[in-house]
Design an enzyme around this catalytic site. Structure first.
Site: not given
Length: 291
Positions: A46, A109, A135, A140, A164, A206
Site C-alpha cells: 500500500t 471492497y 495482510y 482499507r 501482517k 512491516i
C-alpha cells in the site's frame, strides 16, 4: 521463518515532478535501508502506491529493487487483491526466483464472509510454494479477518507463515499471540503498536516510518524482541510524534515528506492522493531537523 523476524519496511515508490517513477531515488532508498539495519524489504505494498502503479512500472520497480538489493536482504512482494483468480494466475505466471515471500492483502471492497477469506487464501496457498504473509488491514479493506480465520489458515497451510496484522487493535493482536501455532509469526502492521506487539511475543513489524529512520526503528524492535522494554521505550517515545504525523492525512504522503526532508526522494504522490498539507509539512520538517 527467521528471515521475517525484526523490522521490514514497506517501501514507497518515489516519483519525479512529471509523475514518472524516480528510479535513482528508489535505489538510494533501498541502499539507505540495507545499510542501516533493516531486515527485509517489502515491494508493491500500500505504501508503494500499488493501486496507481501500472503493470509495466511494477515490473521495472521489481527489477530495480532486485538488482540493487543484490541478494543482501530477503525480499517480499505484494501480490493480492479481491479477484482471487487473478491473484492465483499472477502467482503461477510470475518468476519468483528472486523473491523470498509473498505479502497478500485480505480481499478489499467485496467484503467476504470469514469462509470467503479462508477460501481466498486457500486458493493462494495452493498456487505457490513461496512463504505467504497474510495482510489484514480492515481500515482499507472494509472487512476484518478475524483471528479464528487467520489461525485456521495458519494451521491448515504450511506455507502460510505469518500475518501482517494492521487493524490497530491490541486485543486482536493478543488473541493471535495467545493461540497461534509455535512457528507462525505475528508481524505488526501498525507502527504505533509495533513495540508492544514485539514485547508481547510478536515477531517484529512491516513498517512505514522505519524506512526513514531505519537504524533507530530497527534497534527499537530488536530491543523489544529481547524483552528490553525500558531501553526500547526510550526510542518509542522519541518517535511517537513522527509516527502520528505520517498517518495524520494519508499514507504515503506523510512518509514521503519525511524522506524529502532527509534528501532521499520527493514528496510527490499520485492522485487520488495529494501531498501533505503545508501545516503538516512544517511539523514534519521541524521534527526531522530536531531529531
Amino acid at each position: 521463518m527467521q528471515k521475517f523476524i525484526g523490522t521490514g519496511v514497506a517501501l514507497v515508490t518515489p516519483f519525479k515532478e512529471d509523475l514518472t517513477v524516480d528510479f535513482d531515488a528508489l535505489i538510494k532508498l533501498v541502499n539507505f535501508n540495507i545499510e542501516n539495519g533493516i531486515k527485509y524489504l517489502v515491494i508493491n505494498g500500500t505504501t508503494g502506491e500499488s493501486s496507481t502503479i501500472t503493470k509495466e512500472e511494477k515490473e521495472q520497480i521489481i527489477e530495480v529493487i532486485v538488482k540493487t538489493n543484490n541478494k543482501r536482504l530477503p525480499l517480499v512482494l505484494g501480490i493480492g487483491g479481491n479477484n482471487t483468480l487473478e491473484v492465483v494466475n499472477e502467482l503461477k505466471a510470475r518468476n519468483l526466483s528472486e523473491i523470498d515471500g509473498i505479502l497478500s492483502v485480505a480481499p478489499y471492497y467485496s467484503k467476504p464472509t470469514q469462509e470467503g477469506f479462508y477460501q481466498h487464501f486457500k486458493a493462494i496457498a495452493e498456487a505457490t510454494n513461496k512463504p505467504i504473509i497474510l495482510y489484514n488491514v480492515p481500515g482499507r479493506t472494509a472487512k476484518n479477518m478475524e483471528p479464528a480465520t487467520t489461525l485456521r489458515l495458519a494451521k491448515d497451510f504450511s506455507n502460510i507463515v505469518a500475518i501482517k496484522e494492521a487493524g490497530n487493535n491490541q486485543q486482536q493482536y493478543n488473541s493471535l499471540l495467545k493461540d497461534k501455532p509455535a512457528e507462525f509469526l505475528i508481524i505488526s502492521g501498525d507502527d504505533d503498536l509495533a513495540l508492544g506487539v514485539a514485547l508481547a511475543g510478536g515477531s517484529g513489524v512491516i513498517s512505514v516510518i522505519g524506512q526513514a529512520f531505519p537504524k533507530e526503528f530497527s534497534e527499537m524492535i530488536q530491543l523489544g524482541l529481547e524483552g528490553k522494554n525500558i531501553e526500547a521505550y526510550k526510542i518509542h517515545f522519541k518517535m511517537m510524534d513522527i509516527v502520528d504525523y505520517i498517518f495524520a492525512e494519508n499514507n504515503p504522503a506523510g512518509i514521503k515528506t519525511v524522506l524529502q526532508e532527509l534528501g532521499i526522494c520527493s514528496n510527490i504522490v499520485r492522485l487520488p492522493l495529494v501531498k501533505a498539507s503545508t501545516e503538516l509539512q512544517a511539523k514534519i520538517a521541524k521534527y526531522v531537523a530536531d531529531f
